[in-house]
Design a protein around this motif. Structure first.
Motif, PDB file in Angstrom:
ATOM      1  N   LYS A   1      -7.937  31.099  78.383  1.00  0.00           N
ATOM      2  CA  LYS A   1      -7.032  31.497  79.460  1.00  0.00           C
ATOM      3  C   LYS A   1      -6.631  32.961  79.331  1.00  0.00           C
ATOM      4  O   LYS A   1      -6.447  33.665  80.326  1.00  0.00           O
ATOM      5  CB  LYS A   1      -5.791  30.605  79.459  1.00  0.00           C
ATOM      6  N   SER A   2      -6.500  33.441  78.093  1.00  0.00           N
ATOM      7  CA  SER A   2      -6.153  34.848  77.870  1.00  0.00           C
ATOM      8  C   SER A   2      -7.383  35.745  77.839  1.00  0.00           C
ATOM      9  O   SER A   2      -7.275  36.950  77.602  1.00  0.00           O
ATOM     10  CB  SER A   2      -5.373  35.006  76.564  1.00  0.00           C
ATOM     11  N   GLY A   3      -8.559  35.155  78.065  1.00  0.00           N
ATOM     12  CA  GLY A   3      -9.772  35.952  78.172  1.00  0.00           C
ATOM     13  C   GLY A   3     -10.405  36.370  76.868  1.00  0.00           C
ATOM     14  O   GLY A   3     -11.281  37.224  76.847  1.00  0.00           O
ATOM     15  N   GLN A   4     -10.010  35.747  75.745  1.00  0.00           N
ATOM     16  CA  GLN A   4     -10.521  36.194  74.452  1.00  0.00           C
ATOM     17  C   GLN A   4     -11.771  35.440  73.999  1.00  0.00           C
ATOM     18  O   GLN A   4     -12.521  35.939  73.167  1.00  0.00           O
ATOM     19  CB  GLN A   4      -9.424  36.070  73.387  1.00  0.00           C
ATOM     20  N   VAL A   5     -11.976  34.232  74.531  1.00  0.00           N
ATOM     21  CA  VAL A   5     -13.158  33.458  74.174  1.00  0.00           C
ATOM     22  C   VAL A   5     -13.771  32.862  75.431  1.00  0.00           C
ATOM     23  O   VAL A   5     -13.140  32.817  76.490  1.00  0.00           O
ATOM     24  CB  VAL A   5     -12.829  32.327  73.161  1.00  0.00           C
ATOM     25  N   VAL A   6     -15.006  32.381  75.287  1.00  0.00           N
ATOM     26  CA  VAL A   6     -15.719  31.731  76.389  1.00  0.00           C
ATOM     27  C   VAL A   6     -16.311  30.433  75.858  1.00  0.00           C
ATOM     28  O   VAL A   6     -16.987  30.428  74.822  1.00  0.00           O
ATOM     29  CB  VAL A   6     -16.842  32.642  76.935  1.00  0.00           C
ATOM     30  N   SER A   7     -16.069  29.327  76.568  1.00  0.00           N
ATOM     31  CA  SER A   7     -16.652  28.041  76.171  1.00  0.00           C
ATOM     32  C   SER A   7     -18.153  28.034  76.459  1.00  0.00           C
ATOM     33  O   SER A   7     -18.604  28.553  77.482  1.00  0.00           O
ATOM     34  CB  SER A   7     -15.987  26.900  76.934  1.00  0.00           C
TER      35      SER A   7
ATOM     36  N   GLY B   1     -19.402  24.186  72.136  1.00  0.00           N
ATOM     37  CA  GLY B   1     -18.721  25.126  71.253  1.00  0.00           C
ATOM     38  C   GLY B   1     -18.039  26.248  71.992  1.00  0.00           C
ATOM     39  O   GLY B   1     -17.637  26.104  73.144  1.00  0.00           O
ATOM     40  N   VAL B   2     -17.939  27.386  71.331  1.00  0.00           N
ATOM     41  CA  VAL B   2     -17.194  28.516  71.882  1.00  0.00           C
ATOM     42  C   VAL B   2     -17.730  29.809  71.267  1.00  0.00           C
ATOM     43  O   VAL B   2     -18.245  29.812  70.149  1.00  0.00           O
ATOM     44  CB  VAL B   2     -15.678  28.362  71.583  1.00  0.00           C
ATOM     45  N   ARG B   3     -17.625  30.906  72.022  1.00  0.00           N
ATOM     46  CA  ARG B   3     -17.983  32.226  71.502  1.00  0.00           C
ATOM     47  C   ARG B   3     -16.920  33.232  71.926  1.00  0.00           C
ATOM     48  O   ARG B   3     -16.110  32.970  72.815  1.00  0.00           O
ATOM     49  CB  ARG B   3     -19.343  32.681  72.041  1.00  0.00           C
ATOM     50  N   LEU B   4     -16.931  34.386  71.288  1.00  0.00           N
ATOM     51  CA  LEU B   4     -16.039  35.467  71.688  1.00  0.00           C
ATOM     52  C   LEU B   4     -16.435  35.979  73.066  1.00  0.00           C
ATOM     53  O   LEU B   4     -17.622  36.030  73.400  1.00  0.00           O
ATOM     54  CB  LEU B   4     -16.112  36.631  70.701  1.00  0.00           C
ATOM     55  N   ALA B   5     -15.445  36.351  73.859  1.00  0.00           N
ATOM     56  CA  ALA B   5     -15.748  37.072  75.090  1.00  0.00           C
ATOM     57  C   ALA B   5     -16.428  38.381  74.706  1.00  0.00           C
ATOM     58  O   ALA B   5     -16.111  38.990  73.674  1.00  0.00           O
ATOM     59  CB  ALA B   5     -14.463  37.348  75.875  1.00  0.00           C
ATOM     60  N   GLU B   6     -17.352  38.826  75.534  1.00  0.00           N
ATOM     61  CA  GLU B   6     -18.183  39.980  75.173  1.00  0.00           C
ATOM     62  C   GLU B   6     -17.380  41.244  74.944  1.00  0.00           C
ATOM     63  O   GLU B   6     -17.760  42.107  74.172  1.00  0.00           O
ATOM     64  CB  GLU B   6     -19.224  40.217  76.259  1.00  0.00           C
ATOM     65  N   TRP B   7     -16.244  41.358  75.646  1.00  0.00           N
ATOM     66  CA  TRP B   7     -15.489  42.611  75.587  1.00  0.00           C
ATOM     67  C   TRP B   7     -14.374  42.603  74.560  1.00  0.00           C
ATOM     68  O   TRP B   7     -13.659  43.578  74.418  1.00  0.00           O
ATOM     69  CB  TRP B   7     -14.891  42.907  76.962  1.00  0.00           C
ATOM     70  N   VAL B   8     -14.158  41.488  73.840  1.00  0.00           N
ATOM     71  CA  VAL B   8     -13.037  41.439  72.892  1.00  0.00           C
ATOM     72  C   VAL B   8     -13.170  42.556  71.868  1.00  0.00           C
ATOM     73  O   VAL B   8     -14.232  42.807  71.317  1.00  0.00           O
ATOM     74  CB  VAL B   8     -12.974  40.067  72.192  1.00  0.00           C
ATOM     75  N   GLY B   9     -12.064  43.235  71.616  1.00  0.00           N
ATOM     76  CA  GLY B   9     -12.092  44.457  70.826  1.00  0.00           C
ATOM     77  C   GLY B   9     -12.286  44.246  69.331  1.00  0.00           C
ATOM     78  O   GLY B   9     -12.182  43.143  68.816  1.00  0.00           O
ATOM     79  N   HIS B  10     -12.539  45.355  68.676  1.00  0.00           N
ATOM     80  CA  HIS B  10     -12.613  45.394  67.218  1.00  0.00           C
ATOM     81  C   HIS B  10     -11.736  46.550  66.757  1.00  0.00           C
ATOM     82  O   HIS B  10     -11.682  47.590  67.399  1.00  0.00           O
ATOM     83  CB  HIS B  10     -14.054  45.597  66.747  1.00  0.00           C
ATOM     84  N   ALA B  11     -11.047  46.317  65.662  1.00  0.00           N
ATOM     85  CA  ALA B  11     -10.115  47.337  65.181  1.00  0.00           C
ATOM     86  C   ALA B  11     -10.824  48.672  64.966  1.00  0.00           C
ATOM     87  O   ALA B  11     -11.855  48.723  64.293  1.00  0.00           O
ATOM     88  CB  ALA B  11      -9.484  46.881  63.867  1.00  0.00           C
ATOM     89  N   PRO B  12     -10.305  49.761  65.555  1.00  0.00           N
ATOM     90  CA  PRO B  12     -10.940  51.058  65.382  1.00  0.00           C
ATOM     91  C   PRO B  12     -10.690  51.612  63.983  1.00  0.00           C
ATOM     92  O   PRO B  12      -9.751  51.199  63.310  1.00  0.00           O
ATOM     93  CB  PRO B  12     -10.236  51.931  66.444  1.00  0.00           C
ATOM     94  N   PRO B  13     -11.527  52.548  63.515  1.00  0.00           N
ATOM     95  CA  PRO B  13     -11.255  53.170  62.217  1.00  0.00           C
ATOM     96  C   PRO B  13      -9.955  53.950  62.259  1.00  0.00           C
ATOM     97  O   PRO B  13      -9.558  54.463  63.305  1.00  0.00           O
ATOM     98  CB  PRO B  13     -12.455  54.112  62.026  1.00  0.00           C
TER      99      PRO B  13
END
Length: 260
Positions: A50-56, A60-72
């Motif tokens: 619902k918050s757009g962070q994963v996709v069923s 199972g389930v996977r991460l949404a393609e655009w979910v961020g990664h902590a920057p350096p």
């Protein structure tokens, strides 16, 4: 001794951590790793979807393609990342600045990118804790620049902490532009440093209006310390990388959302 069960928020973060490591996981794998029922896993997935962070996906389930990664955290590494996004966000944010304003620019390469777009404004006072930004401001004769001082963080090229917060508290700021390396719906803006939290919160107290400048690659990341919930922001300036349903949910929290 058995481990105490995780509360839903802890399970959500653990589920996201597992997906970042594995990419895709089945419902069965998640029930084993989280030590909860199938029904609980499905509820957690529904909340994160619902918050757009994963996709069923089937089974199972996977991460949404655009979910961020902590920057350096090192400035040199961050400076070359996501330049088109930063420039677009900066240009959009600069439209919120009017002649005669007192403006705060938070540390970070996105807020620094606002500086060139202020060249056409007159009678501005720009306050910043960023050493790179204040040097760039020296090239704008129409800007009165103020640096906050404070505890120096060499890796980010900025300062923060109690001394910087005290300097900000002595000013009447019209609009404060905050940066963020991590933000999401449940936690709002978070930070890895208590000194940075202190300064950002001082800006929020001193400013008539607060705008968060954060690109979509940092969405869905959570750091240890809370800065502010999204409902305390007046404006969020981001790029077009977030799905419309996520943008709608951010707007439901209260801030206006400008997509660069």
């Amino acid at each position: 001794m058995s481990r105490a069960p995780l509360i839903p928020e802890q399970r959500h973060q653990e589920l996201l951590r597992l997906l970042r490591s594995s990419g895709v996981l089945s419902i069965h794998e998640l029930t084993d790793r989280l030590n909860v029922s199938h029904m609980t896993v499905r509820r957690d997935i529904a909340a994160l979807e619902k918050s757009g962070q994963v996709v069923s996906v089937q089974g199972g389930v996977r991460l949404a393609e655009w979910v961020g990664h902590a920057p350096p955290r090192e400035r040199a590494s961050r400076a070359v990342l996501e330049l088109p996004r930063k420039q677009a966000i900066a240009e959009t944010a600069a439209r919120l600045v009017q002649d005669g304003m007192v403006v705060f620019l938070d540390a970070g390469t996105t807020c620094q990118s606002v500086v060139p777009f202020l060249a056409a404004r007159t009678d501005l006072t720009v306050v910043t804790n960023d050493f790179h930004a204040v040097l760039a401001l020296c090239g704008l004769p129409n800007v009165h620049a103020i640096h906050t001082g404070g505890e120096v963080d060499v890796s980010s090229g900025s300062s923060s902490g109690p001394l910087a917060a005290k300097a900000v508290g002595a000013l009447n700021i019209d609009i404060g532009f905050l940066s963020a390396g991590s933000w999401d719906l449940a936690h709002g803006v978070t930070s890895h440093s208590t000194d940075k939290v202190l300064l950002k919160q001082a800006v929020m107290e001193a400013a008539s209006s607060v705008a968060l400048l954060a690109d979509s690659t940092k969405w869905g990341i959570v750091e240890r310390f809370n800065v502010t919930s999204l409902d305390r922001l007046d404006t969020v300036v981001t790029d077009d990388g977030l799905p419309p349903e996520v943008v709608d949910r951010i707007a439901e929290e209260g801030p206006s959302v400008l997509r660069a």
